[in-house]
Design a protein around this motif. Structure first.
Motif, PDB file in Angstrom:
ATOM      1  N   ASP A  29       0.812  -1.212   0.000  1.00  0.00           N
ATOM      2  CA  ASP A  29       0.000   0.000   0.000  1.00  0.00           C
ATOM      3  C   ASP A  29       0.849   1.268   0.000  1.00  0.00           C
ATOM      4  O   ASP A  29       0.328   2.367   0.074  1.00  0.00           O
ATOM      5  N   GLY A  30       2.184   1.120  -0.055  1.00  0.00           N
ATOM      6  CA  GLY A  30       3.076   2.268  -0.062  1.00  0.00           C
ATOM      7  C   GLY A  30       3.487   2.741   1.315  1.00  0.00           C
ATOM      8  O   GLY A  30       4.307   3.649   1.437  1.00  0.00           O
ATOM      9  N   ILE A  72       4.166  -5.055  14.652  1.00  0.00           N
ATOM     10  CA  ILE A  72       4.488  -4.427  13.375  1.00  0.00           C
ATOM     11  C   ILE A  72       3.846  -3.045  13.355  1.00  0.00           C
ATOM     12  O   ILE A  72       2.641  -2.908  13.587  1.00  0.00           O
ATOM     13  N   TYR A  73       4.664  -2.033  13.084  1.00  0.00           N
ATOM     14  CA  TYR A  73       4.159  -0.667  12.951  1.00  0.00           C
ATOM     15  C   TYR A  73       3.930  -0.362  11.476  1.00  0.00           C
ATOM     16  O   TYR A  73       4.732  -0.724  10.627  1.00  0.00           O
ATOM     17  N   ARG A  74       2.872   0.343  11.189  1.00  0.00           N
ATOM     18  CA  ARG A  74       2.573   0.814   9.830  1.00  0.00           C
ATOM     19  C   ARG A  74       2.693   2.329   9.866  1.00  0.00           C
ATOM     20  O   ARG A  74       1.927   3.011  10.540  1.00  0.00           O
ATOM     21  N   ILE A  75       3.661   2.870   9.126  1.00  0.00           N
ATOM     22  CA  ILE A  75       3.934   4.303   9.140  1.00  0.00           C
ATOM     23  C   ILE A  75       3.525   4.899   7.802  1.00  0.00           C
ATOM     24  O   ILE A  75       3.957   4.440   6.745  1.00  0.00           O
ATOM     25  N   VAL A  76       2.682   5.928   7.875  1.00  0.00           N
ATOM     26  CA  VAL A  76       2.155   6.570   6.678  1.00  0.00           C
ATOM     27  C   VAL A  76       2.459   8.063   6.753  1.00  0.00           C
ATOM     28  O   VAL A  76       2.265   8.689   7.795  1.00  0.00           O
ATOM     29  N   ASP A  83      -3.838   3.169   0.262  1.00  0.00           N
ATOM     30  CA  ASP A  83      -4.936   2.247   0.001  1.00  0.00           C
ATOM     31  C   ASP A  83      -5.394   1.647   1.326  1.00  0.00           C
ATOM     32  O   ASP A  83      -4.761   1.810   2.355  1.00  0.00           O
ATOM     33  N   LYS A  84      -6.499   0.921   1.282  1.00  0.00           N
ATOM     34  CA  LYS A  84      -6.989   0.280   2.507  1.00  0.00           C
ATOM     35  C   LYS A  84      -5.905  -0.600   3.108  1.00  0.00           C
ATOM     36  O   LYS A  84      -5.006  -1.083   2.411  1.00  0.00           O
ATOM     37  N   LYS A  85      -5.979  -0.835   4.394  1.00  0.00           N
ATOM     38  CA  LYS A  85      -5.004  -1.674   5.072  1.00  0.00           C
ATOM     39  C   LYS A  85      -5.065  -3.084   4.505  1.00  0.00           C
ATOM     40  O   LYS A  85      -6.136  -3.687   4.450  1.00  0.00           O
ATOM     41  N   PRO A  86      -3.939  -3.611   4.076  1.00  0.00           N
ATOM     42  CA  PRO A  86      -3.952  -4.974   3.540  1.00  0.00           C
ATOM     43  C   PRO A  86      -4.151  -6.000   4.646  1.00  0.00           C
ATOM     44  O   PRO A  86      -3.754  -5.778   5.789  1.00  0.00           O
TER      45      PRO A  86
END
Length: 95
Positions: A29-30, A72-76, A83-86
């Motif tokens: 998702d980038g 797990i961290y998701r950094i945006v 996009d929506k969270k996979p």
């Protein structure tokens, strides 16, 4: 003049003694995903054994009790709507 996004600061930091980031990858998702093994003691050895100088600190802070709690961290970026969270649970690792 060019300025850094985080002048005089780390991109990612923590005061949590169990914070142990081990890997970072860009996701589908980038977003940037950071794996944190979240563990108090990384390696058992002579310097962490009972009777060592540092052992009382390990026990006082409970670092010997923290196992099996990785995350797990998701950094945006604040300017991007990814996009929506996979759905990552159950996915197989691909090289």
């Amino acid at each position: 003049m060019l300025y850094n996004a985080y002048d005089e600061a780390e991109f990612m930091a923590s005061t949590d003694l169990n914070f142990r980031p081990t890997q970072a990858k860009t996701g589908p998702d980038g977003a940037l995903y950071v794996v944190d093994m979240y563990r108090g003691i990384i390696q058992e050895s002579n310097w962490t054994r009972k009777g060592s100088v540092i052992r009382p600190v390990i026990e006082r802070k409970g670092l010997d009790k923290n196992i099996g709690k990785g995350r797990i961290y998701r950094i945006v970026h604040e300017d991007i709507t990814p996009d929506k969270k996979p759905e990552l649970l159950g996915k197989k690792h691909q090289n």
